[in-house]
Design an enzyme around this catalytic site. Structure first.
Site, PDB file in Angstrom:
ATOM      1  N   ILE A 230     -10.985 -34.846  22.845  1.00 39.89           N
ATOM      2  CA  ILE A 230     -11.188 -33.767  23.813  1.00 39.89           C
ATOM      3  C   ILE A 230     -10.741 -32.509  23.076  1.00 39.89           C
ATOM      4  CG2 ILE A 230     -10.513 -32.781  26.030  1.00 39.89           C
ATOM      5  CD1 ILE A 230     -10.071 -35.581  27.068  1.00 39.89           C
ATOM      6  N   PRO A 231     -11.662 -31.728  22.532  1.00 43.75           N
ATOM      7  CA  PRO A 231     -11.335 -30.722  21.509  1.00 43.75           C
ATOM      8  C   PRO A 231     -10.750 -29.417  22.038  1.00 43.75           C
ATOM      9  CG  PRO A 231     -13.682 -30.706  21.940  1.00 43.75           C
ATOM     10  CD  PRO A 231     -13.118 -31.819  22.782  1.00 43.75           C
ATOM     11  N   CYS A 232      -9.541 -29.491  22.550  1.00 39.99           N
ATOM     12  CA  CYS A 232      -8.884 -28.274  23.035  1.00 39.99           C
ATOM     13  C   CYS A 232      -8.572 -27.309  21.892  1.00 39.99           C
ATOM     14  CB  CYS A 232      -7.618 -28.623  23.817  1.00 39.99           C
ATOM     15  SG  CYS A 232      -6.438 -29.650  22.933  1.00 39.99           S
ATOM     16  N   HIS A 233      -8.623 -27.787  20.640  1.00 41.21           N
ATOM     17  CA  HIS A 233      -8.379 -26.897  19.501  1.00 41.21           C
ATOM     18  C   HIS A 233      -9.512 -25.895  19.313  1.00 41.21           C
ATOM     19  CE1 HIS A 233     -10.748 -30.305  17.918  1.00 41.21           C
ATOM     20  NE2 HIS A 233     -11.253 -29.443  17.055  1.00 41.21           N
TER      21      HIS A 233
END
Length: 354
Positions: free
Chosen positions: A320-323
């Site tokens: 889950i690419p919160c970056h």
């Protein structure tokens, strides 16, 4: 004194909390010994106790102290944001200490009603609701490791088991006993060494539940990010097919061979956060979105701070690419695993997407 503004006009500005006069003059209150901006939301003083000054320096030379609510000593100041951030930090640090929370909140010098209003305006959630989330998150972690339910409740700050059970069911959709049993019987865990340090992977038989750094406090990606070649990454000894699959996909990601994750994910959290996490997965590999853009994707363009909070508590890093979420000015801003890790991940994706 500013010749263009007479004292009657200044008093009207103070009475109306008029922000357009901020910086043009300051007013002090003789009975309290403090000075304020015209827009200060503090209780209106009596006119006979008010003295006006052209600059904050003049007010301080006359012996007045800057107001802690409107902070006239700062060039730019958002009192609502500062109060909200102080409250959030207090709840994050001392969620299990009711006495400390009550004492520190009282010392903030604002009513509980006002504090609730500004906190909800910033984060789309009340302080009480946020405190419940923090406490339940801590309790979930303890239950995963096999801690007794009563002990987990107490260490998370609950004095009443009934209240703990109600909050836990509301946040997770199940009782603490069922949650603890699931993690005790049907959960596989593993550590995976990667270029950003060890990642802890937790999965059920149906979905990946968590991917997090094994030691967020001590990791320093600046010392080692990018120094471990993909062919030297060591995997752990996983038990469970889904954990093995998760390891394989993450290794492919770090080697630049995978841009989309195919495994089923099941992050735990309130509906708003799940909604945000779902939209995070829509951000393409190698691209970024601002918090404001993500808030708009999630259906509430004014909820950028609440979106930021959902990012911070994202339980499944990378997949889950919160970056991929950055500040409006292009800055990296915060990241649970550290800004150096965020910088490394974005650089990796930029390199392989090119």
């Amino acid at each position: 004194m500013n010749n263009l503004i007479n004292e009657n006009e200044m008093w009207e500005a103070v009475r109306d909390c008029d922000t357009s006069f901020d910086g043009k003059f300051y007013y002090s209150v003789k009975t309290t010994g403090i000075y304020c901006r015209p827009s200060c939301k503090s209780k209106l003083p009596k006119r006979e106790n008010v003295v006006f000054f052209r600059t904050k320096k003049e007010a301080e030379e006359a012996g007045f102290r800057p107001c802690k609510r409107c902070r006239p000593d700062l060039l730019q100041y958002d009192p609502a944001l500062e109060l909200s951030e102080r409250t959030k930090d207090l709840l994050d640090r001392h969620f299990s200490d009711r006495v400390r929370i009550g004492k520190d909140m009282k010392e903030m010098g604002v009513s509980r009603k006002h504090l609730t209003q500004v906190f909800k305006q910033q984060y789309q959630i009340t302080p009480s609701e946020y405190l419940n989330q923090v406490r339940i998150a801590a309790a979930r972690e303890m239950l995963r490791s096999g801690t007794d339910i009563a002990d987990a409740a107490g260490m998370a700050g609950y004095e009443n088991l009934s209240e703990f059970y109600n909050h836990f069911r509301r946040e997770t959709g199940m009782t603490p006993a069922k949650y603890r049993k699931i993690f005790a019987e049907n959960i596989s865990r593993s550590l995976l060494d990667t270029p950003i340090g060890a990642l802890r992977i937790i999965a059920s038989t149906d979905a990946v539940l968590s991917v997090e750094t094994a030691n967020r406090e001590s990791s320093d990606a600046g010392e080692w990010a990018g120094q471990i070649p993909p062919d030297r990454i060591l995997s752990g000894d996983p038990s469970g097919e889904l954990v093995k699959d998760c390891q394989a996909e993450l290794l492919e990601y770090f080697s630049g061979k995978r841009k989309v994750f195919d495994l089923p994910l099941s992050p735990e959290g309130p509906d708003f956060q799940k909604n945000v996490w779902g939209h995070l997965r829509e951000i393409p590999y190698g691209e970024t979105r601002t918090y404001g853009e993500l808030a708009q994707m999630a259906g509430n363009r004014k909820a950028s701070r609440a979106v930021g909070m959902a990012n911070h508590v994202n339980p499944i890093l990378i997949m889950i690419p919160c970056h991929r979420v950055i500040g409006a000015d292009g800055s990296l801003t915060g990241y649970a695993a550290g800004l150096e890790v965020k910088k490394y991940l974005l650089g990796l994706e930029k390199r392989y997407s090119a």
